[in-house]
Design an enzyme around this catalytic site. Structure first.
Site, PDB file in Angstrom:
ATOM      1  N   TYR A  51      -9.013   5.255   8.116  1.00  0.00           N
ATOM      2  CA  TYR A  51      -9.107   5.603   9.539  1.00  0.00           C
ATOM      3  C   TYR A  51     -10.174   6.700   9.654  1.00  0.00           C
ATOM      4  CZ  TYR A  51      -4.635   3.223  10.558  1.00  0.00           C
ATOM      5  OH  TYR A  51      -3.632   2.301  10.722  1.00  0.00           O
ATOM      6  N   TYR A  82       4.397   6.387   9.996  1.00  0.00           N
ATOM      7  CA  TYR A  82       3.557   5.249   9.624  1.00  0.00           C
ATOM      8  C   TYR A  82       4.350   4.200   8.830  1.00  0.00           C
ATOM      9  CZ  TYR A  82      -0.831   2.827   8.814  1.00  0.00           C
ATOM     10  OH  TYR A  82      -1.837   1.882   8.822  1.00  0.00           O
ATOM     11  N   HIS A  97       0.834  -1.201   0.000  1.00  0.00           N
ATOM     12  CA  HIS A  97       0.000   0.000   0.000  1.00  0.00           C
ATOM     13  C   HIS A  97       0.873   1.257   0.000  1.00  0.00           C
ATOM     14  CE1 HIS A  97      -4.048  -1.700   1.723  1.00  0.00           C
ATOM     15  NE2 HIS A  97      -3.651  -2.309   0.631  1.00  0.00           N
ATOM     16  N   LYS A 138       1.862  -0.450  15.013  1.00  0.00           N
ATOM     17  CA  LYS A 138       3.305  -0.504  15.256  1.00  0.00           C
ATOM     18  C   LYS A 138       3.804  -1.702  16.061  1.00  0.00           C
ATOM     19  CE  LYS A 138       4.367   2.845  12.981  1.00  0.00           C
ATOM     20  NZ  LYS A 138       4.898   2.436  11.743  1.00  0.00           N
ATOM     21  N   PRO A 162      -3.176   0.059  19.179  1.00  0.00           N
ATOM     22  CA  PRO A 162      -3.030  -0.422  17.799  1.00  0.00           C
ATOM     23  C   PRO A 162      -3.196   0.640  16.709  1.00  0.00           C
ATOM     24  CG  PRO A 162      -5.176  -1.051  18.678  1.00  0.00           C
ATOM     25  CD  PRO A 162      -4.413  -0.425  19.810  1.00  0.00           C
TER      26      PRO A 162
HETATM   27  C1  PHB Z   1      -5.141  -4.528  11.025  1.00  0.00           C
HETATM   28  O1  PHB Z   1      -5.232  -4.732   9.814  1.00  0.00           O
HETATM   29  O2  PHB Z   1      -5.369  -5.430  11.852  1.00  0.00           O
HETATM   30  C2  PHB Z   1      -4.764  -3.176  11.499  1.00  0.00           C
HETATM   31  C3  PHB Z   1      -4.492  -2.193  10.587  1.00  0.00           C
HETATM   32  C4  PHB Z   1      -4.153  -0.932  11.024  1.00  0.00           C
HETATM   33  C5  PHB Z   1      -4.079  -0.657  12.373  1.00  0.00           C
HETATM   34  C6  PHB Z   1      -4.350  -1.652  13.290  1.00  0.00           C
HETATM   35  C7  PHB Z   1      -4.695  -2.929  12.855  1.00  0.00           C
HETATM   36  O3  PHB Z   1      -3.766   0.583  12.779  1.00  0.00           O
END
Ligand code: PHB
Ligand code: APR
Length: 396
Positions: free
Chosen positions: A206, A391, A78, A302, A298
């Site tokens: 997000y 990120y 990505h 990270k 989460p």
């Molecule tokens: C996930 O795909 O499980 C995932 C992706 C992004 C995050 C946390 C978990 O910030």
């Protein structure tokens, strides 16, 4: 008393999560012998649904280690993420801003590949060990006692790597008063689902919404991974499948009529969110790595990447010590790792604070700060670059 079988190795590794398994492989590549001890069975660790975002540095390392073949085939690269609020999406073009990318590949897939590599290398990896205790970590020959196959065993080592996660036993083997603990619990939890349906998006979304945060992620072209912010006291039993999809759709609404694909939910779970650091990450001949010494919420994706970084540093330091007797790298292990640990702590706290619905009663000042921050990262290239740099992850 039962007789205790005694063995010896160079590095005793407790825990076969990403930290323990990456360490075992890196040591193997350096010609250093280790034994990995895991409390659970193989099926369990290979199927536990966990994180799924690999930083560029993690992907590069897995490839260099020779365990990147399936990752290269099945991982999905990505180049951006979307931040969504007020019915509009804003893309953060990570690769344009940093030259680097992330790869979607489930943690349990990484674990599967590493276990296979370990067994192919002929390395020792014991599942379903019990009653693990550490001894003599302040001396020259620490040991691990444990039970396996109904036998009491002792493993004498040069050093022990505590890679046994947040609920493990290694951290507590350090005498009281040595470690300083830093902790923050958040008034938020994530309700995560895995659904057998094509992702409704190419890139992660997000979302900041009045009802709470929502995240759209994925695992493959057929598997979607989604999360809803819920109260820490909430239970999966309080939600019907339709209720989950309705709430996700509501929070992720976009003015252009974007809709969410729905499908069978095959996994559900609620996880609390906390930030935690124990420092230093070493005591005597015990080196702690990964979730055993630090937890991040989460939101920044990270945890796995940080665990891998720790053991990369540790493997380098151990290789130098075994080869030349120079323990400078081992002495500096904790300080070297902690710079990144705190950088990642800050980033994860910052993403969490910016994106979650504040607890009641909501402080209007704090809510305005969240909005100002969101608008800034979505309108300023400099601010977006800061998010993107964190990120995609710093170089190892
Ligand atoms: C996930 O795909 O499980 C995932 C992706 C992004 C995050 C946390 C978990 O910030
Ligand atoms: N003895 C042996 N093994 C143990 C013990 C014990 N007493 N206690 C725990 N374990 C095992 C767990 O069963 C688990 O397989 O240690 C392993 C620790 O693995 P993880 O929890 O995955 O931790 P780590 O390798 O540091 O990886 C961190 O995991 O939780 C995610 O988001 C986190 O992605 C991050 C990653």
């Amino acid at each position: 008393m039962r007789e205790m079988a005694s063995d010896r190795t160079q590095v005793g590794i407790v825990g076969a999560g990403p930290a323990g398994l990456v360490l075992a492989k890196l040591l193997h590549l350096e010609g250093i012998e280790s034994v990995v001890l895991e409390a659970r069975d193989r099926e369990y660790v290979q199927h536990r649904v966990r994180a799924g975002v690999l930083e560029q540095g993690t992907v590069d390392l897995l490839r260099e280690m020779g365990v990147g073949e399936r990752l290269d085939r099945e991982g999905i690269e990505h180049h951006g993420i979307e931040l969504r609020f007020d019915g509009r999406g804003h893309r953060i073009p990570m690769t344009d801003l940093t030259g680097r990318s992330i790869t979607i590949y489930g943690q349990q897939e990484v674990v599967k590949d590493l276990i296979e590599a370990r067994l192919a290398d002929g390395g020792e990896l014991l599942f379903e060990v019990g009653d693990v205790t550490l001894h003599g970590i302040d001396g020259d020959e620490p040991s691990i006692r444990f039970e396996h196959d109904a036998r009491d065993r002792e493993l004498r080592c040069d050093v022990i790597a505590g890679c046994d996660g947040f609920h493990g036993v290694c951290r507590d083997a350090v005498p009281p008063g040595v470690l300083t603990y830093h902790e923050r619990e958040y008034p938020y939890a994530w309700f995560g689902i895995l659904a057998e349906v094509a992702p409704s998006t190419e890139e992660l979304i997000y979302t900041y919404h009045d009802n709470g945060f929502a995240l759209h992620s994925l695992r493959s072209p057929e598997l979607s991974r989604l999360y809803l912010q819920v109260d820490p006291g909430d239970s999966v039993d309080n939600w019907t499948d339709d209720g989950i999809w309705d709430e996700l759709q509501l929070r992720m609404t976009r003015d252009d009529g974007w809709t969410l694909n729905r499908g069978p939910i095959i996994e559900k779970g609620i996880t609390p969110m906390r930030s935690f650091v124990a420092e230093p990450m070493q005591y005597g001949r015990l080196f702690l790595a990964g979730d055993a010494v630090h937890i991040v919420p989460p939101t920044g994706a990270k945890g796995l990447n940080l665990a891998v970084h720790d053991v990369h540093v540790l493997a380098g330091a151990l290789a130098k010590w075994f080869r030349t007797g120079d323990d400078g790298g081992l002495q500096g292990y904790s300080a070297t790792c902690l710079w990144r640990v705190w950088r990642v702590q800050h980033f994860s706290w910052w993403m969490t604070s910016m994106l979650h619905r504040l607890p009641e009663p909501r402080d209007p000042f704090d809510a305005q700060l969240q909005r100002a921050q969101l608008e800034y990262v979505c309108s300023s290239e400099a601010a977006a670059a800061g998010l993107a740099e964190n990120y995609v992850g710093f170089r190892h």
